[in-house]
Design an enzyme around this catalytic site. Structure first.
Site, short mmCIF file in Angstrom:
data_model
loop_
_atom_site.label_atom_id
_atom_site.label_comp_id
_atom_site.label_asym_id
_atom_site.label_seq_id
_atom_site.Cartn_x
_atom_site.Cartn_y
_atom_site.Cartn_z
N CYS A 1 0.86 -1.05 -0.01
CA CYS A 1 0.35 -0.43 0.25
C CYS A 1 1.01 1.48 -0.11
O CYS A 1 1.72 1.05 0.62
CB CYS A 1 -1.08 -0.17 1.49
N ARG B 1 2.25 0.99 -6.17
CA ARG B 1 2.31 0.01 -5.08
C ARG B 1 1.25 -0.41 -4.51
O ARG B 1 1.23 -1.33 -4.09
CB ARG B 1 2.74 0.89 -3.64
N TRP C 1 -3.57 -2.70 -1.50
CA TRP C 1 -3.15 -3.43 -2.39
C TRP C 1 -4.06 -4.20 -0.85
O TRP C 1 -3.21 -4.54 -0.07
CB TRP C 1 -2.02 -3.98 -2.48
N ASN D 1 0.60 0.24 6.28
CA ASN D 1 0.47 -0.28 5.15
C ASN D 1 1.66 -1.44 5.56
O ASN D 1 2.37 -1.63 6.80
CB ASN D 1 1.80 -0.17 4.30
N GLY D 2 0.94 -2.90 5.48
CA GLY D 2 1.87 -3.79 6.01
C GLY D 2 0.56 -5.04 6.48
O GLY D 2 -0.78 -4.71 6.04
N GLU E 1 11.29 -15.31 -17.85
CA GLU E 1 10.93 -14.51 -17.55
C GLU E 1 9.83 -13.75 -18.75
O GLU E 1 9.17 -12.80 -18.93
CB GLU E 1 12.18 -12.91 -17.51
N LYS F 1 6.35 -11.91 -18.13
CA LYS F 1 5.97 -10.41 -18.46
C LYS F 1 4.11 -10.65 -19.43
O LYS F 1 3.22 -10.05 -19.15
CB LYS F 1 6.65 -10.22 -19.95
N GLU G 1 1.90 -11.83 -16.91
CA GLU G 1 1.26 -10.11 -15.71
C GLU G 1 0.24 -9.53 -16.18
O GLU G 1 -0.77 -8.55 -15.79
CB GLU G 1 3.06 -9.41 -15.07
N HIS H 1 8.00 -34.70 -21.35
CA HIS H 1 7.51 -35.09 -20.33
C HIS H 1 6.43 -34.46 -19.42
O HIS H 1 6.03 -34.65 -18.84
CB HIS H 1 9.01 -35.21 -19.09
N LYS I 1 3.87 -3.49 -6.95
CA LYS I 1 5.23 -3.42 -7.42
C LYS I 1 6.01 -3.99 -6.34
O LYS I 1 7.03 -4.41 -6.62
CB LYS I 1 5.14 -1.34 -8.15
C1 G6P Z 1 6.21 -7.49 -7.44
C2 G6P Z 1 7.02 -6.87 -8.63
C3 G6P Z 1 7.51 -7.81 -9.37
C4 G6P Z 1 8.37 -8.39 -9.28
C5 G6P Z 1 8.74 -8.91 -7.61
C6 G6P Z 1 9.77 -8.85 -6.24
O1 G6P Z 1 5.85 -9.28 -7.88
O2 G6P Z 1 5.21 -6.90 -9.04
O3 G6P Z 1 8.15 -7.11 -10.59
O4 G6P Z 1 9.62 -8.29 -10.02
O5 G6P Z 1 7.99 -7.83 -6.78
O6 G6P Z 1 9.88 -7.28 -6.30
P1 G6P Z 1 11.46 -7.28 -5.95
O7 G6P Z 1 11.33 -5.43 -5.37
O8 G6P Z 1 12.46 -7.71 -4.68
O9 G6P Z 1 12.61 -7.11 -6.83
#
Ligand code: G6P
Length: 614
Positions: free
Chosen positions: A2, A27, A76, A101-102, A487, A491, A494, A510, A609
Site C-alpha cells: 500500500c 504500490r 493493495w 501499510n503492512g 521471464e 511478463k 502479468e 515429459h 509493484k
Molecule cells: C512484485 C513485482 C515484480 C517483482 C517482485 C520482486 O511481484 O510485481 O515485478 O519482480 O515483486 O520485487 P523486488 O522489488 O524484490 O525485485
C-alpha cells in the site's frame, strides 16, 4: 504494497495528497482514500472509493475538501476485499484516523478484545484494529500521544502507519516497523510518504525512519523517538529523484517508457564501474576485497523477476567464476532451514529493496551463519541495502510499471560485474585476456539494446496480433536461456492475463507436449549456442504436432519460416550478453499483446509493484 502519504502545512494539503497518491499508485491500486481535519467541523472528514486516484479526484470535485493537515492511502488488499468500506483511512469514532501499510498479525485477538469492550468495527481490515486500539487506550490513559505509543507496542507484525486526530489537530503521527516510511522536510511544512517519489513535487529533503521509530510531525518541527522511546536525530538526505523521472513523457505507458530507457539505464549501471578493460576495485563496497577473499560459494535469494535474474546469473557464476551457486525463491528459503555455509556469499536481489520475503530471507541467512551478504538493488536507502553487508545500486532510475523491465536488465549487468569480480578472486578470470573481453562485451551492451529495440519493434507489434484470441502460451528455452523464457512467460501473464508457462525445452516430452495444438502458441528462445541442435529437435516435436511456433533467433535461425513457424531474427548477438538481449523482444511482446487485450498495462489486476507484506 500500500502507499501512504501525509502532510501538515500552512496551505491546503489536499492537492499535495492527491499528487502523492498518483505517484504511489504503483504500490497498490484497488482502493484509495483521504482524511483531513476539517477546520470548520473541528473534526475528521474522509472520502474513499473502491477504485483509483482519478475516481477519488472526481468525488472530490463534488465534495471538496480543504485542510492544512491530512493523510491519504492507496491500497493493495490483504485483509478484506477491495471496497469502499475496507479502504483506508480507518476511523475510530471521530477521534482517530489511521492509514497503514503492512500486516498486523495479532489483529484477530485485538479485535475480539476491543469488540468485547464495545468498539464497533466497520471493515474487515486489520488496520481498523489500530484505530480502535488507540482510541481505547486514549479512553483509559487520557493522553493521545501516550496511547499511540502504547498501542504501537501492542501490535505484532509489520507496519508503517500515519495517524491523525482532532484531539491534537496540528500533529501527524507516523511510525515504522517492517515497512518503509520517509519524512519530507519542506519550508514551514512537513510530509510523510512510503516512498520519496511521492514527495518529488514538494521537497527533496528526506529523512528515512528506522525500525521502531515513531515521529510526531508538525508544520514547523518534528521529533523522532526510537523503539526504546528515546529522542533521536536521523540524518537528512537530499533525494536525487527528479520530478521528470516519474513522468511518462510522450510514452503511452510507464512500461513502454521503461523498456525504451534500458540502454540509458545500462549505461548508468556501468558508469564508473569499468575502466580501461577492467572492472574497478571496490564497486561492491570498501570491504569487497576482504569479504570476497573467503568466498567459495554463492547463495542467491530473490522473488519474481529478480529471481529470474538470479537464475541467469547462476550460469555465469558457475561457468566463469567457477563457484557453486544456488538460487532460491526467498519465500521458500526463509522457512526451509537451509544448511548455512559460512563461506557462501549471500546475494539478495531486489528492485525495490523492500520485498518482505527477500528481506526476511536475508535476515534468516545472517541468523543461520551464512557468509557476507550483498544487496543488488535499485533503491538507495531501502531496507535491503541497509541490512546487507555490501550493496550495489543498479541505477536503473525509478521503475513504475508493475511488470519489471529495466530493473531486470540492469540487475543482470550488475550480476555480470559480480561474476567478474568473484572470478578474479577465485583466480578463474585473469586480467589480461578474459576480463578485457568481458568488459568489452559489457560496454557494447547499451548500444546493442538500442539497435535491437529499433529492429524488433515493428515485427513484434505485428506478431502480437496473432495472440489476440489466445488464452495460453508456452515458452521454451535451454541452458541460460531457460530463465529468459521464464521471464518472458512472467511478463506475458502479468500484463496480458494470458496463462503462460515456461519449460526447459528438453522437458517438453515429459508432459507439456500434451498441450500442444493450434491454440497453444509456443515461443522459443533460440540463440546460436551449444544447445542449438538439441533445441531444434525439441521444436521439431512441436511442429510435428501442429503447434504454432514463434522462434526468436540470431541471424542464423534454426528453422525456416513457414505457415506454422514465425521467426523473429534479432541479428548477431554476443553470447555473453545474449540473455539480456533476448529478454527485450519478450518484454515488447508482452507489452503489445497487453495493448491488444486492452488490459491495464502499468497496473495489472491483483498485483503490486512492491510487496512489503508476506
Ligand atoms: C512484485 C513485482 C515484480 C517483482 C517482485 C520482486 O511481484 O510485481 O515485478 O519482480 O515483486 O520485487 P523486488 O522489488 O524484490 O525485485
Amino acid at each position: 504494497m500500500c502507499g501512504i502519504i501525509g502532510a501538515v502545512a500552512e496551505r491546503d494539503v489536499v492537492p499535495i495528497l492527491l499528487e502523492g497518491l498518483k505517484r504511489l499508485e504503483y504500490r497498490g491500486y484497488d482502493s484509495v482514500g483521504v482524511a483531513i481535519i476539517d477546520q470548520a467541523l473541528q473534526g475528521l472528514r474522509r472520502e474513499r472509493v473502491a477504485g483509483k486516484v482519478r475516481q477519488l479526484e472526481q468525488v472530490l470535485k463534488q465534495h471538496s475538501m480543504y485542510s492544512p493537515i491530512g493523510i491519504a492511502h492507496t491500497r493493495w488488499s490483504t485483509h478484506g476485499k477491495p471496497s469502499e468500506v475496507n479502504a483506508h483511512p480507518h476511523f475510530a469514532k471521530d477521534k482517530v484516523a489511521v492509514v497503514h501499510n503492512g500486516i498486523i498479525e495479532n489483529h484477530q485477538i485485538l479485535r475480539q478484545a476491543l469488540q468485547q469492550k464495545g468498539h464497533i468495527f466497520q471493515s474487515e481490515t486489520d488496520t481498523e484494529v489500530i484505530a480502535h486500539l488507540i482510541h481505547d487506550n486514549w479512553l483509559e490513559m487520557g493522553d493521545l500521544t501516550a496511547a499511540i505509543h502504547h498501542s504501537l507496542k501492542m501490535l505484532q507484525g509489520s507496519y508503517s502507519v500515519a495517524i491523525l486526530s482532532p484531539l491534537i489537530p496540528g500533529t501527524l503521527f507516523a511510525a515504522r516497523r517492517g515497512s518503509p516510511l520517509v519524512i519530507g522536510v519542506g519550508v514551514g511544512e512537513h510530509f510523510i510518504a512510503s516512498d520519496v517519489a511521492a514527495l518529488v513535487s514538494v521537497t527533496q529533503q528526506v529523512i528515512f525512519l528506522e525500525e521502531g521509530d515513531i515521529a510526531h510531525i508538525q508544520r514547523d518541527s518534528f521529533i523522532i523517538y526510537d523503539f526504546r522511546g528515546q529522542k533521536v536525530e536521523r540524518e537528512l538526505h537530499l533525494s536525487h529523484v527528479q520530478a521528470d523521472a516519474v513522468e511518462r513523457g510522450h510514452f503511452r505507458h510507464y512500461m513502454q517508457k521503461e523498456i525504451f530507457e534500458q540502454a540509458h539505464a545500462l549505461r548508468e549501471t556501468l558508469a564508473g564501474r569499468v575502466y580501461n578493460g577492467r572492472v574497478l576495485e571496490g564497486i561492491f563496497g570498501a570491504s569487497e576485497a576482504r569479504l570476497f577473499a573467503e568466498i567459495y560459494a554463492v547463495q542467491i535469494i530473490a522473488c519474481g523477476t529478480s529471481y529470474h535474474a538470479g537464475l541467469i546469473a547462476s550460469h555465469w557464476i558457475e561457468t566463469l567464476a567457477k563457484l557453486p551457486c544456488s538460487v532460491e525463491v526467498a519465500s521458500e528459503f526463509r522457512y526451509r532451514q537451509p544448511l548455512a555455509n559460512p563461506n557462501a556469499l549471500v546475494v539478495a536481489i531486489s528492485q525495490s529493496g523492500e520485498t518482505a520475503d527477500t528481506l526476511a530471507a536475508l535476515q534468516e541467512a545472517k541468523r543461520l551463519g551464512f557468509g557476507p551478504s550483498l544487496a543488488i538493488c535499485n533503491v538507495p536507502e531501502s531496507s535491503l541495502v541497509r541490512t546487507a553487508d555490501m550493496c550495489f545500486m543498479t541505477r536503473a532510475g525509478i521503475e513504475i510499471g508493475v511488470a519489471s523491465t529495466k530493473a531486470f536488465t540492469t540487475q543482470l549487468l550488475a550480476l555480470l560485474l559480480l561474476t567478474v569480480v568473484l572470478g578474479k578472486h577465485n583466480g578463474t578470470i585473469s586480467e589480461s585476456d578474459m576480463e578485457g573481453d568481458i568488459v568489452h562485451s559489457l560496454e557494447q551492451l547499451p548500444h546493442a539494446v538500442d539497435m535491437l529495440l529499433r529492429k524488433v519493434q515493428q515485427p513484434i507489434k505485428n506478431l502480437a496480433e496473432r495472440f489476440a484470441d489466445k488464452y495460453h502460451a508456452l515458452f521454451l528455452g535451454r541452458g541460460i536461456h531457460y530463465p529468459v523464457a521464464k521471464e518472458g512467460a512472467l511478463k506475458l501473464k502479468e500484463i496480458s492475463y494470458i496463462h503462460a508457462e515456461a519449460y526447459p525445452a528438453g522437458e517438453l516430452k515429459h508432459g507439456p507436449l500434451a498441450l500442444v495444438d493450434a491454440n497453444m502458441p509456443v515461443i522459443a528462445v533460440a540463440p546460436n549456442d551449444a544447445l542449438q541442435e538439441k533445441l531444434k529437435s525439441n521444436l521439431e516435436e512441436v511442429h510435428a504436432r501442429g503447434g504454432q511456433l514463434f522462434i526468436f533467433a540470431n541471424h542464423r535461425a534454426i528453422m525456416q519460416a513457414s505457415d506454422y513457424i514465425t521467426v523473429v531474427e534479432l541479428g548477431e548477438i554476443d553470447e555473453l550478453i545474449s540473455p539480456i538481449l533476448y529478454t527485450i523482444p519478450l518484454q515488447l511482446l508482452a507489452y503489445h499483446v497487453a495493448l491488444i487485450k486492452g488490459t491495464d498495462v502499468d497496473q495489472p489486476r491483483n498485483l503490486a509493484k512492491s510487496v512489503t507484506v508476506e
